[in-house]
Each structure stands twice: as structure tokens, then as C-alpha cells.
Design an enzyme around this catalytic site. Structure first.
Site, mmCIF file in Angstrom:
data_model
loop_
_atom_site.group_PDB
_atom_site.id
_atom_site.type_symbol
_atom_site.label_atom_id
_atom_site.label_comp_id
_atom_site.label_asym_id
_atom_site.label_seq_id
_atom_site.Cartn_x
_atom_site.Cartn_y
_atom_site.Cartn_z
ATOM 1 C CE1 TYR A 160 146.020 -19.546 49.393
ATOM 2 C CE2 TYR A 160 144.555 -20.349 47.667
ATOM 3 C CZ TYR A 160 145.335 -20.588 48.786
ATOM 4 O OH TYR A 160 145.428 -21.860 49.294
ATOM 5 C CG ASP B 256 147.560 -17.975 40.221
ATOM 6 O OD1 ASP B 256 146.738 -18.650 39.568
ATOM 7 O OD2 ASP B 256 147.798 -18.161 41.427
ATOM 8 C CE LYS C 97 140.268 -21.796 42.166
ATOM 9 N NZ LYS C 97 139.708 -22.189 43.431
HETATM 10 C C1 LIG Z 1 144.500 -17.655 41.942
HETATM 11 C C2 LIG Z 1 144.720 -18.964 42.648
HETATM 12 N N1 LIG Z 1 145.913 -19.551 42.552
HETATM 13 C C3 LIG Z 1 146.157 -20.739 43.147
HETATM 14 C C4 LIG Z 1 145.186 -21.381 43.874
HETATM 15 C C5 LIG Z 1 145.488 -22.695 44.525
HETATM 16 O O1 LIG Z 1 144.837 -23.717 43.833
HETATM 17 P P1 LIG Z 1 144.474 -25.110 44.572
HETATM 18 O O2 LIG Z 1 143.421 -24.814 45.570
HETATM 19 O O3 LIG Z 1 144.043 -25.990 43.436
HETATM 20 O O4 LIG Z 1 145.750 -25.592 45.200
HETATM 21 C C6 LIG Z 1 143.926 -20.800 43.996
HETATM 22 C C7 LIG Z 1 142.870 -21.466 44.782
HETATM 23 O O5 LIG Z 1 141.824 -20.945 45.032
HETATM 24 C C8 LIG Z 1 143.683 -19.558 43.361
HETATM 25 O O6 LIG Z 1 142.499 -18.945 43.468
#
Ligand SMILES: Cc1ncc(COP(=O)(O)O)c(C=O)c1O
Length: 397
Positions: free
Chosen positions: A117, A210, A238
Site C-alpha cells: 500500500y 516506501d 508516520k
Molecule cells: C507503506 C505506506 N505508504 C503510504 C501510506 C499512506 O500514508 P498516509 O495514510 O499518511 O497517506 C501508508 C499508510 O498506511 C503506508 O503504510
């Protein structure tokens, strides 16, 4: 909560490693806002930093010294990030990193992994089409097929599928969670991250890690430090915002200078680098020294080994990395999304309901990680293991 057949918990407040709901019930919280709260809820130093920042104004739309200090902290921890751009969410950061990768390579196709994700931007909200390494289809109503047509989804840990995707498409970037945690925790098989590095380089594609979950959590410098593999671009979030909305993407200065206004790749955000979020992030990172990471790893290991003991002779797998853990209801180790999807979701749901009844709040989805914080002390772990022993006995009765 729908996945586990329960009404949601409505939260009144968080205190350390606990949530208190509107009816006054207390839970040991293993979600911790899905990752940002590595110090736990309402950590006094973070609260004080935010209050102090708020008293001086909540947003300026102009640069601050604290923003520079946070960028320097990140660069010191993550050597592959010389320069970064702040955003307010991981979604924006991942979306903008992809835009930059496309601009830098002059290519359009993006490879992502099934079960990963990267936020909810249209192009990344894609799932595998009918064949291996074919163009993806929308993963949600409302996402136009044209938006996911530039994305190829391959199974995690699948060397052949990755090679085919890179051979068959002009790939701008391979986007990967170096420690996937959005299908549950599913670490890379031996050599897979190194393969990602070598194969992208060979294909002229960029490697984007990511680290929105793994960054500043699994080690000082995130999963890229833990595993010793450096990407071209990194997406962070985060923990970086310490519980307030902050995220970022970064890489070598020469690449990042393509971002507007220095360069020609458009990117902007009204609240990017927001002073409250920067204050919370700085207060959080300041606490994350080597000793803190050692304690976080020890707490995770303690929880994981306790849960593993209950798994003996049962279809249960405990996957863990420092600060992260997933209890898979499966007889087999899970190495990709198909493996996670094959878990006994009903047994997982029963387990979660039983834990909540005993005052422990695990992530209510098989496809998520437990987030360990520095506020989870021995008593919280003991309470959790006692609840897990009873809950698992109930599930496997
Ligand atoms: C690996 C990863 N990338 C991107 C995101 C998206 O971040 P946000 O919820 O701050 O938009 C998340 C959210 O859980 C994530 O776990």
C-alpha cells in the site's frame, strides 16, 4: 472493525500504551494510530513541543528553522536522502515521488507489489490484472482504468515476475515497501531486496522505497539501514510526524532539485512542513537513539516469542521485525499477498474479538501490523500475552 464483525471503539483519549474508550474501558493499544506513535500516546515531550509551536502560530506558508532541522535529522539517519520535500501525508509523498521518478527517467510505467500500500492516489490504488506482469486494474470504484494503466503489479518475492515486468515495460520506478507491512508483516526473502536494487539499475528504472511504516521504526535509518540496500528515492511518514500530519520524500540532491520551485516538476501543499507537525516529529526523533531502538526491538522480541509459544502445534505464524509484528492464522509461513489472503480470516476475527473483550486492542485486520511503541512496558506485554493465551484457547477450542 467490520472485518472482525464488531462495532468500532470510540476513543476518548490515549495514555501511554493505552486507549480509553468513551465508556471508560481501557485497552492495551497495539495499533498506535497505525504507526506514528512510536513513543506512545500523549508523550509529554511531544505534547509540550506541539503546544509551544502552536503558541507561536499554527502555519506560516513560509520556511522555518525547525523544518531545516528536521530535514537535517532525516539526512543524518538516512544517507540516501540528501534533500527532501515535506508533505502532509504519505499518500502525497508517494504520489509525488512517482511523479519525480517519471520526470527523471522520461518513462511512465510504475511497478508495485501485490498487497503493498502506498496511499490512495489513483495510480497506486491498483491491483494485478489477469496475467503475470500485465498492466493493473483499479483497486477501487472511482479509480479510472486509465489511471492504473501505467501500473504493473507483481507478487512480492517473485523474482521471475519482477524480471518480466522490467523486460516487458519501460519502467520508470519500482515502488516497494522494503519491509512490507500492509499485507501483514512479510519480510523480503533472502536476496530479494538486493535483486530489486540490481535489476532496477540494470533496467534504467529507479528504486523507490516506501518507508512510511518502516522508516525511523525498524532502525534509526529504517529498513534500508536494517537490510543494507539503498534506494534512489525514499518515501517517509508516520513516525516522522510524531502523531501529527507530516510526511516526506527525498533522495540525492541532484534528483530532488528537479522539484519545483527549484526545478520543473510541480509539487506543492498548503500545510507541508507545518510547524506543529515538524515540532512533534523533531521531539519524537530526538528520543529515538540507539538505546530506544534496542528497547523497541527487545519488547517486540518478547511479545513475538510469547505468541510463538502459543503457536506451537497450531496453524499460527508470527512474523516480526523490530517494532512490528503480525500473527498470521496460517499453517504455512506467509511470503506474499496470496499467502496472507489464504489465512483463516474467521479465526483471526474471533481472536481479535476475544482480545478486545479482554482489554487488548490488536489491529482488527489480518492484513495489518501490530505497532510496538516505547510505551509498551513489561506489564502491557504480560497483559497481552495472558489475553492471547485465553483468546487462542477459545479460537482453537
Ligand atoms: C507503506 C505506506 N505508504 C503510504 C501510506 C499512506 O500514508 P498516509 O495514510 O499518511 O497517506 C501508508 C499508510 O498506511 C503506508 O503504510
Amino acid at each position: 472493525m467490520r472485518q472482525i464483525g464488531r462495532e468500532p471503539v470510540f476513543v476518548d483519549r490515549g495514555e501511554g500504551c493505552e486507549l480509553v474508550d468513551v465508556d471508560g474501558n481501557r485497552y492495551v493499544d497495539w495499533v498506535c494510530s497505525w504507526g506514528p506513535l512510536i513513543l506512545g500516546h500523549a508523550e509529554p515531550e511531544v505534547v509540550a513541543a506541539v503546544a509551544e509551536a502552536a503558541a507561536r502560530g499554527t502555519s506560516y506558508g513560509a520556511a522555518t528553522e525547525a523544518e531545516v532541522e528536521l530535514a537535517e535529522q532525516v539526512a543524518a539517519r538516512v544517507p540516501s536522502v540528501e534533500m527532501l520535500r515535506m508533505t502532509s501525508s504519505g499518500t502525497e509523498a508517494a504520489m509525488s515521488a512517482v511523479r519525480l521518478a517519471r520526470a527523471l527517467t522520461g518513462r511512465e510505467v510504475v511497478v508495485k507489489f501485490a498487497g503493498a500500500y502506498h496511499g490512495h492516489s489513483d495510480g497506486l490504488l491498483a491491483e494485478a490484472g489477469s496475467g503475470l506482469a500485465t498492466l493493473a486494474i483499479p483497486a477501487s470504484p472511482g479509480v479510472p482504468a486509465a489511471q492504473t494503466a501505467g501500473t504493473v503489479v507483481v507478487p512480492w518475492n517473485d523474482r521471475d515476475a519482477l524480471a518480466r515486468a522490467l523486460a516487458e515495460h519501460p519502467v520508470a520506478a519500482v515502488v516497494a515497501e522494503p519491509l512490507p507491512a500492509n499485507m501483514g508483516v512479510v519480510p523480503a526473502a533472502g536476496g530479494f531486496l538486493e535483486l530489486l536494487r540490481d535489476a532496477t539499475r540494470e533496467a534504467g528504472a529507479l528504486l523507490v522505497f516506501d518507508e512510511v511504516i518502516s522508516g525511523f521504526r525498524v532502525a534509526r535509518g529504517g529498513a534500508q539501514q536494517l537490510y543494507g540496500v539503498e534506494p534512489d528515492l525514499t518515501v517517509m511518514g508516520k513516525v516522522l510526524g510524531g502523531g501529527l500530519p507530516a510526511a516526506a520524500f527525498g533522495g540525492p540532491a541532484a534528483a530532488m532539485e528537479r522539484i519545483a520551485p527549484a526545478g520543473d516538476v510541480y509539487q506543492a501543499g498548503t500545510l507541508s512542513g507545518n510547524p506543529l507537525a515538524v515540532a512533534a516529529g523533531l521531539a519524537t526523533l530526538r528520543r529515538l537513539d540507539d538505546d530506544a531502538y534496542a528497547r523497541l526491538a527487545a519488547s517486540t522480541a518478547r511479545l513475538a516469542s510469547g505468541l510463538r509459544e502459543f503457536g506451537a502445534g497450531r496453524p499460527l505464524q508470527v512474523a516480526s521485525a523490530p517494532g512490528l509484528l503480525t500473527l498470521f492464522f496460517s499453517g504455512e509461513p506467509v511470503s506474499d499477498f496470496a499467502g496472507a489472503a489464504a489465512c483463516d480470516l474467521e479465526a483471526h476475527a474471533r481472536f481479535c474479538r476475544a482480545m478486545l473483550e479482554r482489554g487488548v486492542y490488536p489491529p482488527p485486520s489480518q492484513f495489518e501490523a501490530w505497532f510496538v511503541s516505547l510505551a509498551h512496558d513489561e506489564a502491557a506485554i504480560e497483559r497481552t500475552l495472558a489475553a492471547a493465551a485465553e483468546s487462542l484457547a477459545e479460537v482453537f477450542a
